[in-house]
Write a protein that holds these residues in place. Structure first.
Motif, PDB file in Angstrom:
ATOM      1  N   ARG A 250       0.838  -1.197   0.000  1.00 58.34           N
ATOM      2  CA  ARG A 250       0.000   0.000   0.000  1.00 58.34           C
ATOM      3  C   ARG A 250       0.871   1.243   0.000  1.00 58.34           C
ATOM      4  O   ARG A 250       2.030   1.227   0.415  1.00 58.34           O
ATOM      5  CB  ARG A 250      -0.940   0.010   1.219  1.00 58.34           C
ATOM      6  N   TRP A 251       0.295   2.329  -0.456  1.00 62.05           N
ATOM      7  CA  TRP A 251       0.989   3.618  -0.448  1.00 62.05           C
ATOM      8  C   TRP A 251       1.032   4.131   0.979  1.00 62.05           C
ATOM      9  O   TRP A 251       0.066   4.015   1.723  1.00 62.05           O
ATOM     10  CB  TRP A 251       0.256   4.608  -1.350  1.00 62.05           C
ATOM     11  N   GLU A 252       2.155   4.708   1.349  1.00 63.75           N
ATOM     12  CA  GLU A 252       2.289   5.282   2.686  1.00 63.75           C
ATOM     13  C   GLU A 252       1.593   6.623   2.790  1.00 63.75           C
ATOM     14  O   GLU A 252       1.097   6.997   3.849  1.00 63.75           O
ATOM     15  CB  GLU A 252       3.766   5.417   3.045  1.00 63.75           C
TER      16      GLU A 252
ATOM     17  N   SER B  42       7.874   3.865   0.963  1.00 60.50           N
ATOM     18  CA  SER B  42       9.192   3.982   1.598  1.00 60.50           C
ATOM     19  C   SER B  42      10.300   4.529   0.705  1.00 60.50           C
ATOM     20  O   SER B  42      10.426   5.724   0.564  1.00 60.50           O
ATOM     21  CB  SER B  42       9.592   2.659   2.235  1.00 60.50           C
ATOM     22  N   GLU B  43      11.084   3.693   0.094  1.00 66.12           N
ATOM     23  CA  GLU B  43      12.252   4.191  -0.627  1.00 66.12           C
ATOM     24  C   GLU B  43      12.062   4.212  -2.141  1.00 66.12           C
ATOM     25  O   GLU B  43      13.019   4.435  -2.876  1.00 66.12           O
ATOM     26  CB  GLU B  43      13.471   3.359  -0.239  1.00 66.12           C
ATOM     27  N   GLU B  44      10.857   3.988  -2.612  1.00 66.39           N
ATOM     28  CA  GLU B  44      10.599   4.021  -4.045  1.00 66.39           C
ATOM     29  C   GLU B  44      10.427   5.467  -4.520  1.00 66.39           C
ATOM     30  O   GLU B  44      10.060   6.350  -3.738  1.00 66.39           O
ATOM     31  CB  GLU B  44       9.320   3.252  -4.370  1.00 66.39           C
ATOM     32  N   PRO B  45      10.650   5.721  -5.803  1.00 68.85           N
ATOM     33  CA  PRO B  45      10.385   7.063  -6.334  1.00 68.85           C
ATOM     34  C   PRO B  45       8.885   7.376  -6.231  1.00 68.85           C
ATOM     35  O   PRO B  45       8.053   6.468  -6.205  1.00 68.85           O
ATOM     36  CB  PRO B  45      10.805   6.967  -7.802  1.00 68.85           C
ATOM     37  N   ALA B  46       8.564   8.634  -6.175  1.00 69.97           N
ATOM     38  CA  ALA B  46       7.161   9.047  -6.108  1.00 69.97           C
ATOM     39  C   ALA B  46       6.431   8.599  -7.370  1.00 69.97           C
ATOM     40  O   ALA B  46       7.013   8.524  -8.456  1.00 69.97           O
ATOM     41  CB  ALA B  46       7.057  10.558  -5.952  1.00 69.97           C
ATOM     42  N   TYR B  47       5.157   8.304  -7.220  1.00 65.83           N
ATOM     43  CA  TYR B  47       4.282   7.924  -8.330  1.00 65.83           C
ATOM     44  C   TYR B  47       3.320   9.083  -8.540  1.00 65.83           C
ATOM     45  O   TYR B  47       2.659   9.530  -7.600  1.00 65.83           O
ATOM     46  CB  TYR B  47       3.525   6.648  -7.970  1.00 65.83           C
ATOM     47  N   ALA B  48       3.237   9.597  -9.764  1.00 62.46           N
ATOM     48  CA  ALA B  48       2.349  10.724 -10.057  1.00 62.46           C
ATOM     49  C   ALA B  48       1.378  10.331 -11.164  1.00 62.46           C
ATOM     50  O   ALA B  48       1.786   9.757 -12.179  1.00 62.46           O
ATOM     51  CB  ALA B  48       3.151  11.945 -10.472  1.00 62.46           C
ATOM     52  N   ALA B  49       0.103  10.638 -10.951  1.00 59.58           N
ATOM     53  CA  ALA B  49      -0.923  10.281 -11.932  1.00 59.58           C
ATOM     54  C   ALA B  49      -2.078  11.272 -11.868  1.00 59.58           C
ATOM     55  O   ALA B  49      -2.350  11.869 -10.827  1.00 59.58           O
ATOM     56  CB  ALA B  49      -1.446   8.874 -11.673  1.00 59.58           C
ATOM     57  N   PHE B  50      -2.734  11.437 -13.016  1.00 63.44           N
ATOM     58  CA  PHE B  50      -4.011  12.138 -13.071  1.00 63.44           C
ATOM     59  C   PHE B  50      -5.079  11.070 -12.877  1.00 63.44           C
ATOM     60  O   PHE B  50      -5.031  10.008 -13.509  1.00 63.44           O
ATOM     61  CB  PHE B  50      -4.198  12.844 -14.413  1.00 63.44           C
ATOM     62  N   CYS B  51      -6.034  11.328 -11.993  1.00 62.96           N
ATOM     63  CA  CYS B  51      -7.006  10.301 -11.612  1.00 62.96           C
ATOM     64  C   CYS B  51      -8.436  10.827 -11.687  1.00 62.96           C
ATOM     65  O   CYS B  51      -8.673  12.026 -11.524  1.00 62.96           O
ATOM     66  CB  CYS B  51      -6.746   9.851 -10.179  1.00 62.96           C
ATOM     67  N   SER B  52      -9.350   9.910 -11.893  1.00 61.52           N
ATOM     68  CA  SER B  52     -10.768  10.219 -11.761  1.00 61.52           C
ATOM     69  C   SER B  52     -11.450   9.042 -11.095  1.00 61.52           C
ATOM     70  O   SER B  52     -11.017   7.891 -11.244  1.00 61.52           O
ATOM     71  CB  SER B  52     -11.415  10.511 -13.120  1.00 61.52           C
TER      72      SER B  52
END
Length: 116
Positions: A55-57, A85-95
């Motif tokens: 899961r996302w923190e 934790s130590e992964e790169p950020a995830y960025a998305a446009f969502c609906s």
């Protein structure tokens, strides 16, 4: 059935950071979700994938929009930036689309498009 805008956003955040219990409570049995790396999934497939996915923190939902096109529907759109934790950020446009069902609100649609 009334629900505040703040409650809608809190539900959406739970779907990012919560586990299988959040999906059991908030995901409609007829839901469809689209993810960049997994494609289109029905509710049963989403629930199964959540059981084994980390899961996302945290998630930061910006550029928020919310409309109520009918008494029993709510549609939201936003830009998400989430972290593990130590992964790169995830960025998305969502609906996401929520509908009133029985005595609550359930998500019936969610879509993510990677943000560059």
């Amino acid at each position: 059935m009334e629900i505040t805008d703040e409650d809608v956003w809190a539900r959406e955040e739970r779907l990012w950071t919560g586990g299988a219990d959040a999906y059991a409570e908030l995901l409609d049995n007829d839901a469809l979700m689209v993810f960049p790396e997994m494609g289109a999934l029905n509710a049963a497939s989403v629930r199964k994938s959540i059981e084994r996915a980390p899961r996302w923190e945290s998630v930061d939902m910006r550029e928020r929009s919310l409309v109520r096109p009918a008494q029993s529907l709510i549609v939201i759109a936003y830009r998400a930036e989430s972290r593990r934790s130590e992964e790169p950020a995830y960025a998305a446009f969502c609906s996401s689309t929520y509908r009133a069902v029985g005595n609550g609100w359930r998500i019936v649609q969610h879509q993510q498009t990677l943000a560059n």
